[in-house]
Design a protein around this motif. Structure first.
Motif, PDB file in Angstrom:
ATOM      1  N   ALA A 106       2.903  68.158 -49.732  1.00 60.89           N
ATOM      2  CA  ALA A 106       1.865  67.452 -50.479  1.00 60.89           C
ATOM      3  C   ALA A 106       0.496  67.898 -49.994  1.00 60.89           C
ATOM      4  O   ALA A 106       0.372  68.680 -49.052  1.00 60.89           O
ATOM      5  CB  ALA A 106       2.022  65.942 -50.262  1.00 60.89           C
ATOM      6  N   ASP A 107      -0.536  67.360 -50.648  1.00 64.19           N
ATOM      7  CA  ASP A 107      -1.879  67.545 -50.120  1.00 64.19           C
ATOM      8  C   ASP A 107      -2.153  66.393 -49.153  1.00 64.19           C
ATOM      9  O   ASP A 107      -1.308  65.523 -48.956  1.00 64.19           O
ATOM     10  CB  ASP A 107      -2.915  67.640 -51.244  1.00 64.19           C
ATOM     11  N   ALA A 108      -3.320  66.376 -48.551  1.00 60.09           N
ATOM     12  CA  ALA A 108      -3.608  65.407 -47.494  1.00 60.09           C
ATOM     13  C   ALA A 108      -4.197  64.102 -48.018  1.00 60.09           C
ATOM     14  O   ALA A 108      -4.783  63.343 -47.253  1.00 60.09           O
ATOM     15  CB  ALA A 108      -4.551  66.031 -46.468  1.00 60.09           C
ATOM     16  N   ALA A 109      -4.022  63.811 -49.289  1.00 58.61           N
ATOM     17  CA  ALA A 109      -4.511  62.541 -49.823  1.00 58.61           C
ATOM     18  C   ALA A 109      -3.871  61.396 -49.038  1.00 58.61           C
ATOM     19  O   ALA A 109      -2.707  61.479 -48.639  1.00 58.61           O
ATOM     20  CB  ALA A 109      -4.162  62.433 -51.307  1.00 58.61           C
ATOM     21  N   SER A 110      -4.621  60.329 -48.827  1.00 61.54           N
ATOM     22  CA  SER A 110      -4.123  59.225 -48.009  1.00 61.54           C
ATOM     23  C   SER A 110      -2.878  58.578 -48.609  1.00 61.54           C
ATOM     24  O   SER A 110      -2.091  57.980 -47.881  1.00 61.54           O
ATOM     25  CB  SER A 110      -5.220  58.188 -47.793  1.00 61.54           C
ATOM     26  N   VAL A 111      -2.674  58.708 -49.924  1.00 59.37           N
ATOM     27  CA  VAL A 111      -1.447  58.162 -50.510  1.00 59.37           C
ATOM     28  C   VAL A 111      -0.220  58.920 -50.017  1.00 59.37           C
ATOM     29  O   VAL A 111       0.892  58.390 -50.043  1.00 59.37           O
ATOM     30  CB  VAL A 111      -1.474  58.161 -52.063  1.00 59.37           C
ATOM     31  N   HIS A 112      -0.395  60.149 -49.555  1.00 60.16           N
ATOM     32  CA  HIS A 112       0.724  60.955 -49.048  1.00 60.16           C
ATOM     33  C   HIS A 112       0.849  60.886 -47.531  1.00 60.16           C
ATOM     34  O   HIS A 112       1.933  61.100 -46.997  1.00 60.16           O
ATOM     35  CB  HIS A 112       0.560  62.432 -49.431  1.00 60.16           C
TER      36      HIS A 112
END
Length: 171
Positions: A54-60
Motif C-alpha cells: 500500500a501507500d503510507a496513508a494513515s488508513v493503511h
C-alpha cells in the motif's frame, strides 16, 4: 491496496467516492466506499496473513492496521515522487535520489526472470547495502535543508516510512 477518488455516475447526480482496488494473484476486487476511514478501507482484512502492499496513508499504516497486525510494505514509487516534486527547489539532492531509484528499477528489471528466492538473494546482496547508504546520506542531508522545504518533506517521508519501504529487501 490502493484508493483513488473518482466521480460515480448515479441518479439523480454524480457523486465522489473513493474506489479501492484490492488484488492478489487470482482476484481483483473494486470497492467503492462512501467513507475513507481505516475501519471502512480495512474491512475484510481481518483474516489476511501475509504482506499488504500500500501507500503510507494513515488508513493503511495507522492504529487499525496495527491492531489487525497487518504487515504493510510501502510503495517506493511514492517516496521517489516526493523527491521528483522537490527537484525544482533542490535539484542536486533530488537528482541523487532519482538516480538511486533509477538504478533500483534497472536492477529489478534485470531480475524479472529469476525465481523469487533468487530475486531475494540479489536484493539482499545488491540493494540492501545501497538502501542503507541512502538512509545514512538522507539522515545527514536532511539536517542541511530548510524545515518547511519540499526536500525536507521528501526526506521526512523516506525516513519515517523506512521499515515499510525496505520490507521488500527482507521479504
Amino acid at each position: 491496496i490502493d484508493g483513488t477518488p473518482v466521480k460515480v455516475l448515479a441518479r439523480p447526480h454524480c457523486t465522489r467516492r473513493e474506489v479501492y482496488v484490492i488484488h492478489d494473484e487470482a482476484h481483483v476486487v473494486f470497492r467503492t466506499m462512501v467513507h475513507r476511514d481505516a475501519a471502512s478501507v480495512l474491512n475484510g482484512f481481518d483474516l489476511v496473513r501475509g504482506v499488504v502492499i500500500a501507500d503510507a496513508a494513515s488508513v493503511h499504516t495507522g492504529a487499525k492496521a496495527d491492531e489487525m497486525r497487518l504487515i504493510v510494505a510501502l510503495c517506493n514509487a511514492h517516496a521517489r515522487r516526493k523527491f521528483d516534486e522537490a527537484r525544482e527547489t533542490d535539484r542536486p539532492r533530488a537528482d541523487h535520489v532519482l538516480r538511486f531509484y533509477r538504478r533500483v528499477a534497472l536492477l529489478e528489471r534485470s531480475w524479472r526472470d529469476l525465481s523469487p528466492p533468487e530475486r531475494q538473494r540479489e536484493r539482499e546482496a545488491m540493494l540492501a547495502p545501497s538502501f542503507e547508504e541512502l538512509r545514512q546520506w538522507a539522515l545527514r542531508e536532511r539536517e542541511a535543508v530548510m524545515p518547511r522545504s519540499p526536500m525536507r518533506a521528501a526526506f521526512d517521508y523516506l525516513l519515517s516510512h523506512w521499515e515499510g519501504l525496505t520490507l521488500f529487501l527482507r521479504d
